[in-house]
Design an enzyme around this catalytic site. Structure first.
Site, PDB file in Angstrom:
ATOM      1  N   SER A 143       0.506  -1.071  -0.107  1.00  0.00           N
ATOM      2  CA  SER A 143       0.011  -0.247   0.213  1.00  0.00           C
ATOM      3  C   SER A 143       1.020   1.228   0.175  1.00  0.00           C
ATOM      4  O   SER A 143       0.778   2.537  -0.942  1.00  0.00           O
ATOM      5  CB  SER A 143      -0.642  -0.125   1.029  1.00  0.00           C
ATOM      6  OG  SER A 143      -2.319  -1.524   1.314  1.00  0.00           O
ATOM      7  N   ASP A 144       2.137   1.070   0.936  1.00  0.00           N
ATOM      8  CA  ASP A 144       2.652   2.300   0.633  1.00  0.00           C
ATOM      9  C   ASP A 144       3.326   2.685  -0.186  1.00  0.00           C
ATOM     10  O   ASP A 144       4.198   3.310  -1.556  1.00  0.00           O
ATOM     11  CB  ASP A 144       3.719   2.264   1.625  1.00  0.00           C
ATOM     12  CG  ASP A 144       3.252   2.321   3.122  1.00  0.00           C
ATOM     13  OD1 ASP A 144       2.612   3.336   3.201  1.00  0.00           O
ATOM     14  OD2 ASP A 144       4.377   2.079   4.149  1.00  0.00           O
ATOM     15  N   ILE A 145       3.461   1.512  -1.498  1.00  0.00           N
ATOM     16  CA  ILE A 145       4.516   1.773  -2.654  1.00  0.00           C
ATOM     17  C   ILE A 145       4.066   2.183  -3.988  1.00  0.00           C
ATOM     18  O   ILE A 145       3.710   3.010  -4.113  1.00  0.00           O
ATOM     19  CB  ILE A 145       5.042   0.142  -2.748  1.00  0.00           C
ATOM     20  CG1 ILE A 145       5.733  -0.864  -1.978  1.00  0.00           C
ATOM     21  CG2 ILE A 145       5.397   0.168  -4.477  1.00  0.00           C
ATOM     22  CD1 ILE A 145       7.445   0.056  -2.278  1.00  0.00           C
ATOM     23  N   GLY A 155       3.216   5.623  -3.362  1.00  0.00           N
ATOM     24  CA  GLY A 155       4.770   6.281  -3.893  1.00  0.00           C
ATOM     25  C   GLY A 155       4.457   6.604  -4.955  1.00  0.00           C
ATOM     26  O   GLY A 155       4.439   7.085  -5.617  1.00  0.00           O
TER      27      GLY A 155
END
Length: 395
Positions: free
Chosen positions: A168-170, A173
């Site tokens: 989810s962070d990737i 980003g």
């Protein structure tokens, strides 16, 4: 050699993964990125280890190359003034503070654009600037749970399972990098910057792709299928004589060739298997047939036969095996960079291959505040002023 984003200056006020991953992409593409942390270094990932090398965690190293780093106490008036001077000379400000933090400091977007009307501001939060959850903190694991991703990951036996990387962070980003570049392109027409509101929850829901669409079209709640595909059969791992391998048969033509390789060509034209919709209906019978046949040869033997026929298939590699794969080596996906405390550090390279303005690793992931003196001198501060700010814990 100039990068595609040469001449763009990015102030990175973010920490952990989504924001730093975004600014690393921009740095790989040639932007000048200045990482801003609190005195002593305030990016939590510096302490997310082991493993460490030269005092830096592997986690921190994965998302912070191609940046300079300064420390700045934004809770002080002097620190805010330094940041304002940097904003006046920058193109992008990215931050992932909790909603309201920038307002509390008098640095919200309305104030930023008074300093620099061309500034592109990107705010990354767990849930966005509005809605009932807008004040809640959002970590990747919580977003994977709330977005529905964990409900479709794993098997019935395992129960809900997170993806093995902070996906989810990737995704967030990546979406942030896309939004920032779009805003910079639009600025060429209007001469004005704008503010971008990116949330982890929005990004992960968008990345559910066909699974979300399946639900919206049918109303059927997606289930956990383990390594099987909800829309395509056969598309999963299969046991072999000496292990397992992955097979992805994407259309009826490939299915015919696949069954021929297996020596089961008589089943290819059977009504129950001839088309993908029929294969979905009769998934269990078909998978049992294929599984029994796949067990008769080794993974290498099947791979050689399947690849000759253009049928997508591959080994299930460990990370070690992946880095030893000749394709990965040929694509030069491991980059080595000199580091002031860790000697030579290996990093995963950028997947962006531009013909005229290739990505480069020109800077190691910086130590906390490594370039404070250098950057402050560039915006007009004298050595004595910089030393006084150190004494006052402004930097």
């Amino acid at each position: 050699m100039c990068g595609a984003l040469e001449g763009i200056r990015v102030l990175d006020l973010s920490r952990v993964l989504a924001g730093p991953y975004c600014t690393m992409i921009l740095g790989d593409l040639g932007a000048e990125v200045i990482k801003v942390e609190g005195p002593g270094g305030s990016d939590d990932t510096r302490n997310w280890g082991p493993p460490y090398t030269g005092g830096e965690s592997a986690y921190y190293l994965c998302a912070n190359r191609n940046k300079r780093a300064i420390t700045l106490n934004l809770k002080t008036d002097e620190g805010k003034e330094v940041l304002k001077k940097l904003i006046a000379k920058s193109d992008v400000v990215l931050e992932n503070f909790k909603n309201g933090t920038m307002n509390k400091w008098g640095l919200d977007y309305e104030e930023l654009k008074k300093i620099n009307p061309q500034i592109v501001h990107c705010s990354i939060t767990g849930f966005g600037r509005n809605g009932p959850y807008n004040g809640f903190p959002g970590y990747d694991f919580i977003i994977q749970a709330m977005s529905g991703l964990m409900s479709i990951t794993g098997s019935e036996e395992s129960g809900p399972t997170k993806v093995g990387v902070a996906i989810s962070d990737i995704f967030t980003g990546l979406y942030s990098a896309i939004g920032i570049q779009a805003a910079l392109l639009e600025r060429n027409r209007s001469g004005l910057g704008q503010s971008i509101d990116i949330s982890l929850l929005d990004s992960q829901i968008s990345a559910l792709a066909n699974v979300a669409s399946n639900y919206l079209v049918s109303g059927n709640v997606p289930e956990r299928l383990g390594n099987e595909h909800p829309n395509i059969v056969p598309y999963q791992p299969f046991p072999t004589e000496d292990g397992q391998m992955a097979v992805a048969v994407g259309n009826d033509r490939q299915f015919g060739k696949f069954m021929e390789v297996l020596g089961l060509q008589e089943y290819a034209q059977e009504e129950r298997f001839a088309t993908n919709p029929q294969r979905l209906k009769n998934r269990e019978e078909l998978i049992q047939l294929i599984t029994e046949q796949m067990k008769t040869k080794t993974s290498r033997e099947w791979l050689e036969s399947l690849q000759k026929q253009g049928i997508p298939a591959g080994p299930i590699n460990t990370v070690k095996e992946m880095f030893e794969d000749p394709q990965v080596i040929a694509r030069e996906l491991v980059k080595e960079v000199a580091h002031p405390t860790a000697g030579k550090v290996k990093l995963v390279g950028s997947p962006l291959n531009l013909s005229r303005t290739p990505t480069e690793v020109t800077r190691h992931p910086p130590l906390a505040g490594e370039h404070t003196n250098e950057v402050l001198a560039e915006i007009g501060y004298t050595e004595s002023q910089i030393e006084e700010m150190k004494i006052q814990r402004v930097i």
